[in-house]
Design a protein around this motif. Structure first.
Motif, mmCIF file in Angstrom:
data_model
loop_
_atom_site.group_PDB
_atom_site.id
_atom_site.type_symbol
_atom_site.label_atom_id
_atom_site.label_comp_id
_atom_site.label_asym_id
_atom_site.label_seq_id
_atom_site.Cartn_x
_atom_site.Cartn_y
_atom_site.Cartn_z
ATOM 1 N N ALA A 1 90.196 23.215 -46.364
ATOM 2 C CA ALA A 1 90.146 22.064 -47.276
ATOM 3 C C ALA A 1 90.256 20.757 -46.492
ATOM 4 O O ALA A 1 89.564 19.783 -46.811
ATOM 5 C CB ALA A 1 91.247 22.168 -48.324
ATOM 6 N N LYS A 2 91.101 20.722 -45.472
ATOM 7 C CA LYS A 2 91.206 19.516 -44.629
ATOM 8 C C LYS A 2 89.876 19.240 -43.935
ATOM 9 O O LYS A 2 89.433 18.095 -43.836
ATOM 10 C CB LYS A 2 92.326 19.669 -43.600
ATOM 11 N N PHE A 3 89.246 20.293 -43.439
ATOM 12 C CA PHE A 3 87.920 20.172 -42.832
ATOM 13 C C PHE A 3 86.925 19.602 -43.842
ATOM 14 O O PHE A 3 86.176 18.673 -43.541
ATOM 15 C CB PHE A 3 87.452 21.548 -42.333
ATOM 16 N N PHE B 1 86.187 21.154 -51.779
ATOM 17 C CA PHE B 1 87.509 20.635 -51.425
ATOM 18 C C PHE B 1 88.457 20.749 -52.615
ATOM 19 O O PHE B 1 89.580 21.251 -52.492
ATOM 20 C CB PHE B 1 87.397 19.179 -50.961
ATOM 21 N N GLN B 2 88.012 20.308 -53.774
ATOM 22 C CA GLN B 2 88.867 20.307 -54.963
ATOM 23 C C GLN B 2 89.248 21.725 -55.389
ATOM 24 O O GLN B 2 90.329 21.941 -55.933
ATOM 25 C CB GLN B 2 88.184 19.562 -56.105
ATOM 26 N N GLU B 3 88.374 22.677 -55.110
ATOM 27 C CA GLU B 3 88.683 24.072 -55.416
ATOM 28 C C GLU B 3 89.866 24.571 -54.581
ATOM 29 O O GLU B 3 90.700 25.333 -55.069
ATOM 30 C CB GLU B 3 87.452 24.953 -55.129
ATOM 31 N N LEU B 4 89.958 24.127 -53.339
ATOM 32 C CA LEU B 4 90.944 24.673 -52.402
ATOM 33 C C LEU B 4 92.202 23.830 -52.211
ATOM 34 O O LEU B 4 93.246 24.365 -51.846
ATOM 35 C CB LEU B 4 90.279 24.884 -51.034
ATOM 36 N N TRP B 5 92.118 22.521 -52.410
ATOM 37 C CA TRP B 5 93.235 21.630 -52.084
ATOM 38 C C TRP B 5 94.268 21.668 -53.206
ATOM 39 O O TRP B 5 93.954 21.383 -54.350
ATOM 40 C CB TRP B 5 92.735 20.221 -51.838
ATOM 41 N N LYS B 6 95.496 21.999 -52.859
ATOM 42 C CA LYS B 6 96.566 22.161 -53.849
ATOM 43 C C LYS B 6 97.547 20.994 -53.876
ATOM 44 O O LYS B 6 98.394 20.925 -54.751
ATOM 45 C CB LYS B 6 97.355 23.454 -53.579
ATOM 46 N N GLU B 7 97.460 20.084 -52.936
ATOM 47 C CA GLU B 7 98.409 18.974 -52.832
ATOM 48 C C GLU B 7 97.988 17.809 -53.729
ATOM 49 O O GLU B 7 96.820 17.689 -54.093
ATOM 50 C CB GLU B 7 98.490 18.492 -51.377
#
Length: 144
Positions: free
Chosen positions: A37-39, A76-82
């Motif tokens: 997700a950072k990538f 990104f939105q699928e994976l980022w939890k913060e």
């Protein structure tokens, strides 16, 4: 320039990229959702800016579906939890500055579009199989 000349000219850079630890982890299929997700966040920052400037010059008029930024953002939105977005890497910040510096040069912008988008088209299918999430950034809705 022939395909073989281009391949020869880019061979060393391509091999250097393949030696990076990040690439090994990504291609192993064991990369964490957070790291990927950072990538993606860094990639979105680059692609979005590049595509905005390319569209300003009409470079994507004939194939608007080639745009990757919306799909990268969805991945990104699928994976980022913060709640806060990740920090951009120094290399991304340098690349973004470079894109700003060439924003008025359609030929240079098109060179970056070509390298990034064709790279996604050719190598992206291998990455999609190994990366976390759906990998919609590697799905192309157009004939290229």
């Amino acid at each position: 320039m022939s395909k073989s000349n281009l391949k020869e000219l880019t061979k060393e850079v391509h091999q250097d990229a393949e030696r990076q630890e990040f690439v090994h982890e990504l291609m192993s299929g064991k990369m964490s959702e957070e790291m990927y997700a950072k990538f993606l966040w860094n990639q979105h920052s680059i692609y979005n800016l590049l595509e905005v400037f390319a569209m300003k010059h009409g470079l994507l008029n004939e194939f608007p579906a080639i745009r990757r930024a919306p799909k990268i953002l969805a991945d990104f939105q699928e994976l980022w939890k913060e709640s806060e977005n990740p920090t951009l890497t120094e290399s991304t910040e340098r690349y973004v500055r470079h894109i700003f510096n060439i924003k008025d040069d359609p030929e240079k912008l098109m060179a970056h579009i070509y390298v990034r988008h064709m790279g996604d088209l050719s190598g992206g299918q291998m990455i999609k199989k190994r990366a976390p999430g759906k990998g919609t950034m590697y799905e192309f809705d157009c004939d290229i």
